[in-house]
Write an enzyme that holds these catalytic residues in place. Structure first.
Site, PDB file in Angstrom:
ATOM      1  CG  HIS A  80       3.085 -31.284 -20.383  1.00  0.00           C
ATOM      2  ND1 HIS A  80       2.962 -30.159 -21.177  1.00  0.00           N
ATOM      3  CD2 HIS A  80       4.193 -31.102 -19.634  1.00  0.00           C
ATOM      4  CE1 HIS A  80       3.968 -29.346 -20.923  1.00  0.00           C
ATOM      5  NE2 HIS A  80       4.720 -29.882 -19.984  1.00  0.00           N
ATOM      6  CG  HIS A 129       5.906 -32.460 -15.397  1.00  0.00           C
ATOM      7  ND1 HIS A 129       7.097 -32.671 -16.041  1.00  0.00           N
ATOM      8  CD2 HIS A 129       5.400 -31.317 -15.929  1.00  0.00           C
ATOM      9  CE1 HIS A 129       7.313 -31.692 -16.915  1.00  0.00           C
ATOM     10  NE2 HIS A 129       6.297 -30.853 -16.866  1.00  0.00           N
TER      11      HIS A 129
END
Ligand code: AMP
Length: 142
Positions: A100, A102
């Site tokens: 992922h 950020h």
């Protein structure tokens, strides 16, 4: 098969999230424990733990969404800047084993520092062999 991560459960609609962008291959939602208002996670729907595991076309899709969202989030929360980062691997602080990105809005004087400050305590590298390391990286790419 390992248990699905919390992100797979969000992707499957099993647990709620504030989804702000969804394509066939990528989803983006607000971080549940935001470092700043608008802190967002951009996630490939296909489960890959590390950046190195993500197929190149999919990584392009992920970063395309990052490119679209970062300025929109910045505008929405009236931020002054944005930090984009990946905790890529456990030693880098990755807690959820599903890659992922950020997106963290930044504000003048927020005290967060630059990406360099993340590693400031590690003290840097004495007498770095830049040429040798560059050669090793070039060899690893082959
Ligand atoms: P990392 O350390 O890069 O693996 O970061 C994981 C991030 O996922 C943290 O910033 C958490 O706040 C965030 N997170 C954990 N659970 C959820 C959730 N259910 N919904 C949204 N974000 C979450």
């Amino acid at each position: 098969m390992s248990d699905p991560t919390i992100f797979e459960r969000i992707i499957d609609g099993e647990i709620p999230a504030e989804i702000i962008r969804e394509t066939d291959d990528v989803i983006a939602f607000l971080d549940a424990n935001p470092l700043a208002p608008g802190h967002t996670l951009v996630v490939p729907k296909e489960a890959h733990e590390r950046l190195r595991d993500v197929p190149p076309a999919l990584s392009g899709e992920v970063f395309g969404v990052v490119r679209d969202l970062a300025p929109a989030i910045e505008d929405a929360v009236e931020a002054d800047a944005t930090t984009v980062g990946i905790n890529d691997g456990r030693a880098a602080g990755q807690e959820i084993e599903h890659l992922h990105v950020h997106i963290v809005p930044r504000f003048d004087g927020d005290g967060g520092g630059s990406l360099h400050s993340v590693m400031g305590a590690a003290g840097g590298v004495d007498d770095p062999d830049l040429g040798g390391i560059a050669d090793d990286i070039a060899a690893a790419l082959e």
